[in-house]
Motif scaffolding. Structure first.
Motif, PDB file in Angstrom:
ATOM      1  N   ASN A 116       0.815  -1.214   0.000  1.00  0.00           N
ATOM      2  CA  ASN A 116       0.000   0.000   0.000  1.00  0.00           C
ATOM      3  C   ASN A 116       0.852   1.268   0.000  1.00  0.00           C
ATOM      4  O   ASN A 116       0.612   2.186  -0.781  1.00  0.00           O
ATOM      5  N   SER A 117       1.889   1.296   0.856  1.00  0.00           N
ATOM      6  CA  SER A 117       2.679   2.527   0.995  1.00  0.00           C
ATOM      7  C   SER A 117       3.872   2.592   0.049  1.00  0.00           C
ATOM      8  O   SER A 117       4.390   3.669  -0.227  1.00  0.00           O
ATOM      9  N   GLY A 118       4.345   1.434  -0.434  1.00  0.00           N
ATOM     10  CA  GLY A 118       5.525   1.407  -1.284  1.00  0.00           C
ATOM     11  C   GLY A 118       6.827   1.526  -0.525  1.00  0.00           C
ATOM     12  O   GLY A 118       7.897   1.643  -1.134  1.00  0.00           O
ATOM     13  N   MET A 119       6.779   1.474   0.816  1.00  0.00           N
ATOM     14  CA  MET A 119       7.976   1.592   1.632  1.00  0.00           C
ATOM     15  C   MET A 119       8.730   0.262   1.666  1.00  0.00           C
ATOM     16  O   MET A 119       8.121  -0.808   1.647  1.00  0.00           O
ATOM     17  N   PRO A 120      10.081   0.315   1.728  1.00  0.00           N
ATOM     18  CA  PRO A 120      10.869  -0.923   1.796  1.00  0.00           C
ATOM     19  C   PRO A 120      10.559  -1.697   3.076  1.00  0.00           C
ATOM     20  O   PRO A 120      10.297  -1.111   4.126  1.00  0.00           O
ATOM     21  N   THR A 133      17.563 -16.108   3.084  1.00  0.00           N
ATOM     22  CA  THR A 133      18.176 -14.863   3.520  1.00  0.00           C
ATOM     23  C   THR A 133      17.054 -13.961   4.018  1.00  0.00           C
ATOM     24  O   THR A 133      15.871 -14.349   3.990  1.00  0.00           O
ATOM     25  N   ILE A 134      17.416 -12.771   4.488  1.00  0.00           N
ATOM     26  CA  ILE A 134      16.407 -11.781   4.872  1.00  0.00           C
ATOM     27  C   ILE A 134      16.746 -10.457   4.213  1.00  0.00           C
ATOM     28  O   ILE A 134      17.904 -10.192   3.864  1.00  0.00           O
ATOM     29  N   THR A 135      15.735  -9.638   4.030  1.00  0.00           N
ATOM     30  CA  THR A 135      15.948  -8.330   3.407  1.00  0.00           C
ATOM     31  C   THR A 135      16.599  -7.381   4.413  1.00  0.00           C
ATOM     32  O   THR A 135      16.387  -7.485   5.628  1.00  0.00           O
ATOM     33  N   ASP A 136      17.411  -6.426   3.878  1.00  0.00           N
ATOM     34  CA  ASP A 136      18.043  -5.451   4.762  1.00  0.00           C
ATOM     35  C   ASP A 136      17.101  -4.265   4.985  1.00  0.00           C
ATOM     36  O   ASP A 136      15.923  -4.310   4.614  1.00  0.00           O
ATOM     37  N   ASP A 137      17.640  -3.202   5.592  1.00  0.00           N
ATOM     38  CA  ASP A 137      16.785  -2.058   5.924  1.00  0.00           C
ATOM     39  C   ASP A 137      16.194  -1.391   4.695  1.00  0.00           C
ATOM     40  O   ASP A 137      15.168  -0.710   4.777  1.00  0.00           O
ATOM     41  N   SER A 138      16.836  -1.541   3.553  1.00  0.00           N
ATOM     42  CA  SER A 138      16.312  -0.943   2.319  1.00  0.00           C
ATOM     43  C   SER A 138      15.385  -1.886   1.565  1.00  0.00           C
ATOM     44  O   SER A 138      14.941  -1.583   0.462  1.00  0.00           O
ATOM     45  N   GLY A 139      15.117  -3.091   2.165  1.00  0.00           N
ATOM     46  CA  GLY A 139      14.252  -4.070   1.525  1.00  0.00           C
ATOM     47  C   GLY A 139      14.954  -4.939   0.513  1.00  0.00           C
ATOM     48  O   GLY A 139      14.327  -5.758  -0.160  1.00  0.00           O
ATOM     49  N   TYR A 140      16.293  -4.796   0.411  1.00  0.00           N
ATOM     50  CA  TYR A 140      17.047  -5.497  -0.625  1.00  0.00           C
ATOM     51  C   TYR A 140      17.398  -6.912  -0.178  1.00  0.00           C
ATOM     52  O   TYR A 140      17.631  -7.190   0.996  1.00  0.00           O
ATOM     53  N   PHE A 141      17.454  -7.818  -1.169  1.00  0.00           N
ATOM     54  CA  PHE A 141      17.933  -9.172  -0.927  1.00  0.00           C
ATOM     55  C   PHE A 141      18.688  -9.646  -2.169  1.00  0.00           C
ATOM     56  O   PHE A 141      18.483  -9.153  -3.282  1.00  0.00           O
ATOM     57  N   SER A 142      19.545 -10.622  -1.959  1.00  0.00           N
ATOM     58  CA  SER A 142      20.237 -11.282  -3.058  1.00  0.00           C
ATOM     59  C   SER A 142      20.442 -12.736  -2.651  1.00  0.00           C
ATOM     60  O   SER A 142      20.893 -13.022  -1.538  1.00  0.00           O
ATOM     61  N   LEU A 143      20.087 -13.651  -3.541  1.00  0.00           N
ATOM     62  CA  LEU A 143      20.127 -15.076  -3.198  1.00  0.00           C
ATOM     63  C   LEU A 143      20.457 -15.879  -4.444  1.00  0.00           C
ATOM     64  O   LEU A 143      19.855 -15.686  -5.500  1.00  0.00           O
ATOM     65  N   ARG A 176       1.345  -7.768   0.865  1.00  0.00           N
ATOM     66  CA  ARG A 176       0.144  -7.186   1.448  1.00  0.00           C
ATOM     67  C   ARG A 176       0.043  -7.544   2.932  1.00  0.00           C
ATOM     68  O   ARG A 176       0.321  -8.679   3.332  1.00  0.00           O
ATOM     69  N   ILE A 177      -0.407  -6.602   3.730  1.00  0.00           N
ATOM     70  CA  ILE A 177      -0.539  -6.815   5.175  1.00  0.00           C
ATOM     71  C   ILE A 177      -1.731  -7.745   5.449  1.00  0.00           C
ATOM     72  O   ILE A 177      -2.765  -7.663   4.793  1.00  0.00           O
ATOM     73  N   LYS A 178      -1.565  -8.606   6.440  1.00  0.00           N
ATOM     74  CA  LYS A 178      -2.666  -9.484   6.847  1.00  0.00           C
ATOM     75  C   LYS A 178      -3.617  -8.687   7.748  1.00  0.00           C
ATOM     76  O   LYS A 178      -3.550  -8.745   8.965  1.00  0.00           O
ATOM     77  N   THR A 179      -4.517  -7.953   7.129  1.00  0.00           N
ATOM     78  CA  THR A 179      -5.430  -7.129   7.921  1.00  0.00           C
ATOM     79  C   THR A 179      -6.776  -7.798   8.139  1.00  0.00           C
ATOM     80  O   THR A 179      -7.447  -7.531   9.115  1.00  0.00           O
ATOM     81  N   ILE A 180      -7.214  -8.659   7.216  1.00  0.00           N
ATOM     82  CA  ILE A 180      -8.527  -9.273   7.335  1.00  0.00           C
ATOM     83  C   ILE A 180      -8.362 -10.766   7.598  1.00  0.00           C
ATOM     84  O   ILE A 180      -8.014 -11.529   6.709  1.00  0.00           O
ATOM     85  N   THR A 181      -8.546 -11.169   8.824  1.00  0.00           N
ATOM     86  CA  THR A 181      -8.532 -12.574   9.193  1.00  0.00           C
ATOM     87  C   THR A 181      -9.830 -12.864   9.930  1.00  0.00           C
ATOM     88  O   THR A 181     -10.131 -12.245  10.935  1.00  0.00           O
ATOM     89  N   LEU A 182     -10.607 -13.810   9.416  1.00  0.00           N
ATOM     90  CA  LEU A 182     -11.956 -14.016   9.927  1.00  0.00           C
ATOM     91  C   LEU A 182     -12.049 -15.101  10.983  1.00  0.00           C
ATOM     92  O   LEU A 182     -12.984 -15.103  11.774  1.00  0.00           O
TER      93      LEU A 182
END
Length: 845
Positions: A116-120, A133-143, A176-182
């Motif tokens: 929604n926000s486009g933020m890393p 692996t995990i993404t860094d603070d900028s959202g980057y990954f390499s594998l 996408r954020i898990k906002t709707i869980t029923l």
């Protein structure tokens, strides 16, 4: 230096020389050159871009000063040639730096953004079949990954995503954020692995994770639910499941959201839904969501896999009844198709399992009795019985916001058999047949407008037919019978996350159901054709409140139905409450009102050759009323680690039933009177994980169920499904790839009406008070085993074996009476399956 060792002075000199030699290359590299990291920082400021890289890729890398007045792409080309690194443009802002790939492998890079926000997004887990692996603070990954291997992205707060990289460009992934869980799972491995209990009180089954159960070698969900307290099949048929005293036609059973009117193969002994393509099953006894109508006794919602497949996979297998296969084929990163097919082997080979099933289904029917008629030739080798089904599901995600799913299912049971009557002058040969089939199709469009709002549009059609041609040679009669249903359904709805704790949904549904019944006999000439249609308008609204911190959730809903043909409105409130009491205790409460316009009746025990005697009817408001139900239940659970103890108490009342819908085989057979039944009882369950390898369980149910038919004498008496006591217990053991499970199923005998003799007319039978006697207790011991093994780099095999009713005990399921025309009273006993073996072999790839 003495004795091969250094003196203290020599040690100091050696260390100094070592340090100087190690420093010389670095000094030489820095002469006239700049660290690559420093150059990148300068370029980021000059061109307003951002480089993402793994630290080890730029550590100790030095380059010549970058000439001035060059374009950005020209600078990247120079750096690439000088460092032998790859600079991949993710978008106009981000550039990834990676090392060149090895043969057969690809260095995949990318950046993960919030949808929604486009933020890393940092700390997102990225993995393939070998590494993670995990993404860094900028959202980057390499594998680094094998060519053709898929990448998966996971986090606690976001919906998982799987992709198949199809280019060398760096990826841009939106989560996408898990906002709707029923509905939230509160208890896992409920009886067996893959079975969970939710906060709303429903039970969920993950067929692909389902552990082995006694007597079963395959994850048949319609058999699996019978391991739960309060769920039985007094006829041992999966097409005749009884939930808290209700008949099977009072259950709502859906496949991918489509209402099904046929649920069994082999006329009820095997599930009509391929167990290996089934992914999720939700079983609801009370507190049903207002989204669902019908099902005055309970609901069983069956779904196949709903996510797009990123890899080709499949499986094929065979047992002593049928062979089947399924496959999931990716068409593109946004589309895939799922296929399955199954066919019986019964017309090719008659195994002991087949003969056991055949005798169970066709005993006391026209098929078996024709073969035993002294005037007819033996028919045992002349029957031709087979069944098959196939399904197709197309999955398409046109965008990150849209999901389209289309499903089709075809289910067929077919039986033909010959009768031959030999006289002095001739031989007469006739062929009788029985066919049962279902076809179901539907399409769903799900749209996510933003993380808090999504909508759904659905269109479905379901068709069912039961047709019989019964040739009676001695009486020169031919009887044609047909029962058909055509059901259309439309649905539009929306779900909104009002707050982080509150979700609301509402919608409108339109259902048109048409039922046709046809009967024709040639001697004496008679024909009847009845067609009925009902149009049902329904609106629903529901609110779900969940507070995980306080361990509290409540779902309130209201459903409004208008039955056009009956000119009848129904208001159906629904309620489900859950409260956790610390870490180990919880309580729950459910209540609901429901209604239903379709039901099954038995006009005569010999209808449809006596095999599938029930025919569907629509409520007409006269002799077939609208079915309505009301139910309340409450429960308490104690669930410390590795253990569960639960107790549920309920009261249920269903009004609008008819004598013909209950299948009486006594003085009320052939009558049609309306009434109701009540069921009050308790369901108790204990489940204990002794270790990681051993799990044991015990389920017990106590129920009192009584009829009330004001026009009958007596007006009140025990229900046909009044199982006062029932118990299931079992154990499952798993060691590496071996699974073994054994268990006992016991319940008190069902009620029946004993006959006292034949009336003076030689036709009618005199009976005792209805359902005043009980059959002997039912008890069955089952055992099953399954073993998995590797067959190659990508193939796995499974073998299994099961024994149903190891003791070969003669369990009585029902008893009825007939006369033979000579004033003799004949007792007709319906026996359960005897000892029934089954073996399995499967290959997955």
């Amino acid at each position: 230096m003495t004795n091969g060792s250094f003196s203290p002075v020599n040690k100091i000199v050696f260390l100094a020389v070592f340090l100087i030699q190690g420093a010389l290359p670095s000094f030489g590299q820095q002469t006239g050159k700049l660290a690559l990291r420093q150059v990148l920082i300068s370029l980021e400021r000059q061109f307003a871009v951002s480089f993402t890289y793994a630290d080890e890729n730029v550590e100790n890398v030095y380059v010549n000063p970058v000439p001035e007045n060059l374009e950005f792409q020209e600078i990247l080309n120079i750096l690439k040639e000088e460092t032998q690194l790859e600079f991949r443009q993710i978008n106009t802002r981000f550039i990834a730096i990676i090392r060149p790939q090895n043969a057969g492998r690809t260095q995949v890079c990318g950046i993960v953004l919030e949808y929604n926000s486009g933020m890393p997004l940092a700390d997102i887990i990225v993995y393939n079949s070998e590494e993670s692996t995990i993404t860094d603070d900028s959202g980057y990954f390499s594998l680094e990954t094998k060519t053709g291997d898929s990448l998966r992205f996971n986090s606690v707060r976001h919906l998982p995503v799987a992709i198949l990289p199809d280019s060398e460009d760096c990826l841009q992934i939106s989560l996408r954020i898990k906002t709707i869980t029923l509905d939230e799972v509160i208890i896992r491995d409920f009886i067996a692995s893959g079975i969970s209990k939710t906060a709303s009180g429903s039970v969920q089954v993950r067929a692909d994770q389902l552990g082995i159960l006694p007597g079963l070698i395959e994850p048949d969900v319609l058999h699996t639910v019978q391991a739960l307290p309060g769920i039985h099949s007094v006829t041992e048929k999966v097409s005749d499941i009884n939930i808290r005293g209700g008949t099977n036609d009072q259950n709502l059973i859906t496949w991918n959201g489509i209402k099904m009117y046929q649920t069994g193969h082999f006329f009820g002994l095997i599930s009509a839904f391929n167990p290996y393509l089934t992914e999720d099953v939700t079983f609801i006894r009370n507190g049903t969501t207002s989204l669902l109508g019908d099902g005055v006794s309970g609901s069983l919602l069956i779904s196949s896999a709903n996510e797009i497949s990123d890899q080709f996979s499949g499986e094929a297998g065979v047992n002593m009844i049928y062979g089947d296969f399924w496959t999931r084929v990716p068409l593109s990163p946004r589309a895939s198709v799922h296929l399955s097919a199954r066919r019986s082997l019964t017309d090719l080979i008659q195994t002991p399992t087949y003969r056991s099933y055949f005798d169970r289904v066709f005993t006391n029917t026209e098929i078996i009795e024709s073969s035993r008629d002294a005037n007819l030739q033996e028919q045992a080798d002349n029957e031709d019985f087979h069944f098959y089904d196939f399904s197709v599901k197309v999955l398409l995600d046109p965008t990150d916001h849209d999901r389209i799913r289309a499903s089709f299912l075809n289910v067929v049971n077919s039986l033909t058999y010959d009768e031959n009557l030999t006289t002095v002058n001739s031989t007469i040969e006739k062929t009788s047949s029985l066919e049962q089939l279902s076809r179901a199709g539907g399409i769903t469009y799900d749209r996510e407008w933003n993380p808090k709002v999504h909508s759904i549009l659905e269109g479905q059609v379901s068709y069912y037919k039961l047709a019989a041609l019964n040739q009676d040679i001695p009486n020169e009669q031919r009887l044609l019978q047909r029962n058909e249903i055509l059901d259309f359904f439309l649905h539009a709805g929306a779900t909104v996350a009002v707050t982080p704790k509150v979700v609301a949904r509402a919608g409108y549904q339109l259902r048109e159901t048409g039922v046709t019944n046809f009967d024709e006999i040639n001697n004496p000439t008679f024909s009847r054709l009845v067609k009925e249609v009902v149009l049902i308008h329904s609106g629903y609204a529901e609110t779900i409140y969940k507070d995980p911190i306080r361990q509290f959730s409540v779902t309130t809903g209201l459903r409004v139905n208008y039955y056009g043909k009956l000119d009848n409105w129904t208001l159906e409130p629904r309620l489900s409450v859950y409260k956790g009491l610390g870490e180990e205790w919880s309580v729950e409460f459910q209540g609901e009102l429901k209604s239903q316009a379709t039901s099954q009746v038995i006009d005569y025990q010999r209808d449809f050759m006596g095999v599938e005697k029930r025919r569907w009817l629509l409520s007409n408001g006269i002799d077939v009323p609208l079915l309505t139900s009301s139910q309340i239940s409450g429960g308490i659970s104690f669930h410390p680690q590795e253990m569960l103890v639960s107790l549920d108490i309920y009261y249920k009342e269903v009004d609008g039933i008819t004598t013909s819908s209950q299948g009486f085989r006594n003085q009320f057979e052939g009558m049609r009177s309306t009434g109701s039944y009540t069921a009050v009882g308790a369901d108790f369950l204990v489940n204990r994980d002794i270790s990681e390898q051993l799990n044991i369980w015990l389920g017990y149910s106590y129920m009192i169920s009584d009829y009330s038919f004001p026009e009958l004498l007596p007006p009140e008496f025990p229900s046909n499904l009044d199982l006062r006591h029932s118990l299931t217990t079992g154990a499952a053991f798993r060691f590496r790839n071996l699974e073994i499970s054994g268990g006992v199923n016991w319940h008190t005998g069902v009620p029946y009406t004993a006959a006292t003799g034949v009336a003076p007319n030689g036709i009618d039978i005199n009976y005792e008070s209805p359902n005043s006697s009980r059959l002997t207790d039912y008890i069955r011991l089952d055992l099953s085993a399954r073993y998995g093994f590797n067959m190659g780099p990508k193939a796995k095999g499974t073998i299994g074996a099961a024994l149903w009713n190891i003791q070969d005990r003669e369990n009585l399921l029902n008893t009825s009476y007939r006369t033979n025309g000579d004033n003799d009273l004949l007792r007709m006993d319906e026996l359960a399956l005897g000892i029934t073996p089954n073996i399995l072999f499967r290959v997955s790839f």
